[in-house]
Enzyme design. Structure first.
Site: not given
Length: 511
Positions: A235-239
């Site tokens: 999810g957004s941790a990969f941003k």
């Protein structure tokens, strides 16, 4: 000599030659495989018949071999037989069973624990000369008991995992996976009971939340160490990785303005099926643009979908590989590789622009482990140098003489120190004014990133990754809560996972 005797002599010589070759083959060529064969109970008796070395945490043994009055002579005991205490470390220690099955450190550090490692040849020679009983070596871990307990307590009844690293060395300070198990139940000296206990654990799959209302179960049971052998959509941790690629390769800065539309149409698609919006369907900015720093702080999906498309396949794949996520580590347990479109472990035949764009928010076919997420934060915290994670601090023989000691080593350098500085600035903003406020620690500046990953038909998987203090990092953390979200503001990674990370960081900083 007549013909009959010559023929008989030839046959006898051939038989002797065959016997010599067969014996040599068994004793020298296949001896190792035969010794390691789980059906070789002679080997099990030998292993359990010696004083197997302890596994040590914080100077205290958490696994020991206790003398017993049976054919095996020693009983492998975890946390003194306390089921609750043993569960805290079980995914690390694993177990050693009379059936020949052994897992975790019991397997991957078996050479040291069993006293058979090549580095212990002098000890074995001395035992041979003196006739003394062979003893295994002690294996001391990098785990800090205070940090480990804090992670265990903070995770509570959630299904998930937490891992903490020292970003400057790569030492693993905590590694917790839930649900866990009691290894004492499998280490019993009755093969039938041991098999039954192990099979029962293998068949256990914890119930998780679902989006469709149907009963759903995790694909991972209690014996799986979720920190290194379970992969999830980040999810957004990969941003963080998407930002790193944009800054490193495309010259973007935290203050660069990037598109942030209400709806993003994935490249190469038409119609609603190719449209992706923000959490809750809300616009990120009325202007349709915002800075990279602001986009990360509020975790704007459309901004990072577009950003990944701008970085492109080559840049996104390169950054994923530069972190080493397509390679296994030996910590000493073997870690699971990640998955990314077009790369090994991912959809190798589907690296379309749409897939690459979707990967920018950690969705689609992207899968990584909690350890890998912690490694992203650790690289940022250590000026772009990613240290190799390791679990064994040192090994000492039965006389407490040092046999080996792990020296920290650089694993990868995925980006420059200037990129690390930019990412730190952005991650601090996430915690100070963005989606990660739950990780704030009074008097300590924290850098972090939230994540709420769709995992249909299961409920969202929640993330938080961070490091602290931001100006002198002592710990990097990743927390994952498997399918614990409900697509509401109260059940995001920022709401549920960041407070858990805060407690782990507090324990590490106050050591």
């Amino acid at each position: 000599m007549n013909t009959t005797l010559r023929r008989l002599s030839t046959v006898v010589m051939a038989m002797f030659l065959a016997l010599m070759v067969s014996t040599t083959w068994i004793q020298f060529v296949t001896a190792g495989d035969l010794n390691e064969d789980p059906r070789n109970f002679r080997n099990i008796y030998s292993e359990l018949g010696r004083d197997r070395g302890p596994i040590v945490v914080g100077g205290e043994p958490i696994v020991t071999s206790e003398p017993v009055d049976d054919d095996y002579k020693y009983q492998r005991t975890y946390s003194g037989g306390d089921a609750g205490a043993a569960s805290v470390y079980a995914p690390l220690t694993g177990f050693f069973a009379v059936t020949g099955t052994y897992t975790g450190l019991e397997r991957f550090a078996n050479g040291y624990l069993g006293g058979e490692d090549d580095s212990l040849w002098l000890d074995r020679l001395q035992n041979l000369i003196t006739g003394e009983e062979a003893q295994g070596s002690s294996v001391e871990l990098t785990i800090d008991p205070k940090v480990q307990q804090a992670a265990w307590d903070a995770l509570g009844d959630y299904t998930g995992a937490a891992v903490a690293l020292d970003p400057k060395t790569g030492a693993i300070l905590a590694m917790v996976s839930k649900p866990s198990f009691d290894p004492n139940s499998i280490a019993v000296h009755n093969a039938g009971d041991a098999t039954a206990a192990y099979n029962e654990l293998l068949n256990q799959k914890p119930r998780v939340n679902s989006e469709d209302g149907e009963e759903r179960f995790s694909t991972y049971g209690p014996t799986i160490n979720r920190t290194i052998n379970a992969t999830y959509p980040p999810g957004s941790a990969f941003k963080l990785l998407t930002s790193a690629a944009a800054i490193e390769y495309n010259g973007v800065t935290p203050d660069s303005e990037i598109p942030a539309e209400v709806i993003y149409q994935l490249p190469g698609t038409t119609g609603p099926n190719g449209q992706v919006g923000n959490f809750g369907g809300e616009p990120c900015d009325a202007s349709g643009k915002m800075t990279l720093k602001a986009a990360l702080a509020m975790s704007c999906n459309t901004a990072f979908l577009d950003l990944a498309n701008e970085v492109g396949k080559d840049g996104m794949q390169r950054m994923f590989q530069d972190f080493g996520f397509t390679e296994s580590l030996e910590i000493p347990m073997t870690t699971t590789i990640g998955a990314y479109p077009g790369l090994i472990g991912g959809d190798e035949d589907d690296d379309s622009d749409a897939r690459i764009s979707l990967s920018g928010i950690g969705q689609g076919s992207v899968r990584i482990t909690p350890l890998q997420v912690a490694m992203i934060s650790a690289a940022v915290a250590n000026d772009g140098d990613l240290m190799e994670p390791y679990l064994i601090k040192d090994v000492r023989d039965s006389d407490l003489e040092l046999v080996s000691q792990t020296k920290p080593s650089r694993y990868k350098s995925p980006f420059s120190s200037s990129t690390a500085d930019a990412l730190t600035e952005m991650m601090v903003e996430v915690v100070n004014n963005g989606s990660g406020k739950g990780a704030q620690i009074q008097g300590v500046q924290v850098a972090g990133k939230t994540g709420t990953a769709e995992d249909n038909p299961r409920s969202p998987t929640l993330w938080f990754t961070s490091f602290a203090p931001a100006d002198d990092p002592q710990v990097a953390v990743a927390v994952v809560l498997e399918n614990q979200g409900q697509s509401t503001n109260e059940t995001t990674g920022g709401a549920l996972a960041s407070p858990i990370a805060r407690q782990i960081m507090q324990a590490a900083i106050s050591r």
